[in-house]
Motif scaffolding. Structure first.
Motif, PDB file in Angstrom:
ATOM      1  N   SER A  12       0.642  -1.032  -0.010  1.00 15.13           N
ATOM      2  CA  SER A  12       0.003   0.119  -0.179  1.00 15.13           C
ATOM      3  C   SER A  12       0.659   1.197   0.060  1.00 15.13           C
ATOM      4  O   SER A  12       0.496   2.054  -0.606  1.00 15.13           O
ATOM      5  N   SER A  16       1.322   4.085  -2.984  1.00 13.20           N
ATOM      6  CA  SER A  16       1.044   5.243  -2.938  1.00 13.20           C
ATOM      7  C   SER A  16       1.957   6.041  -3.351  1.00 13.20           C
ATOM      8  O   SER A  16       1.831   7.087  -3.955  1.00 13.20           O
ATOM      9  N   TYR A  58      -2.201   4.654  -7.352  1.00 10.77           N
ATOM     10  CA  TYR A  58      -3.271   4.807  -6.326  1.00 10.77           C
ATOM     11  C   TYR A  58      -4.355   3.808  -6.192  1.00 10.77           C
ATOM     12  O   TYR A  58      -4.626   3.264  -4.856  1.00 10.77           O
ATOM     13  N   GLY A  61      -2.723   0.676  -4.667  1.00 11.11           N
ATOM     14  CA  GLY A  61      -2.379   0.981  -3.239  1.00 11.11           C
ATOM     15  C   GLY A  61      -3.738   0.853  -2.491  1.00 11.11           C
ATOM     16  O   GLY A  61      -3.859   0.293  -1.302  1.00 11.11           O
ATOM     17  N   SER A  84       4.113   6.759   4.269  1.00 14.60           N
ATOM     18  CA  SER A  84       4.254   7.361   2.763  1.00 14.60           C
ATOM     19  C   SER A  84       4.274   8.665   2.859  1.00 14.60           C
ATOM     20  O   SER A  84       5.168   9.069   1.778  1.00 14.60           O
TER      21      SER A  84
END
Length: 122
Positions: A12, A16, A58, A61, A84
């Motif tokens: 994730s 991102s 995205y 993610g 992130s």
């Protein structure tokens, strides 16, 4: 956090940050937006490969994050993905030559400390 949960978290975060990289690269390609060119910029998003790649990252993610949420409490997952921000600042520094003032370094250190405190399990 198990290895599978950590892997989902890492996927994730990486997706991102990759999305942020591609969105920034695409935004630089578009140039600055103003009142006269806003519609053209919005339409250009559909035809700029970097922006499409960023949106795709995205999406991946988000999928990894949803899968993580099936296994981990929100009170642990949500603060953990804040890492992130740390990686995005490093990306900006190394790839886009952005400066990092000391106040931002302190803020990032607080984020990392907070994630450690939230995710730490005895």
């Amino acid at each position: 956090m198990t290895l599978q949960e950590f892997s989902l978290l890492l996927m994730s975060i990486v997706a991102s940050v990759a999305g942020q990289f591609f969105l920034k690269a695409g935004a630089l390609k578009l140039g600055k937006v103003n009142v006269d060119n806003v519609l053209g910029h919005i339409l250009s998003i559909l035809f700029t490969p970097e922006l499409l790649a960023g949106l795709t990252c995205y999406a991946f993610g988000a999928i990894a994050y949803i899968l993580l949420l099936t296994r981990v409490k929100l009170s642990i997952a949500a603060p953990s993905v804040a890492l992130s921000y740390v990686f995005a600042v490093m990306l900006g520094y190394f790839l886009f030559r952005e400066t990092i003032p000391i106040s931002r370094v302190i803020g990032l250190s607080l984020i990392v400390s907070g994630v450690v405190l939230v995710a730490w399990q005895k």
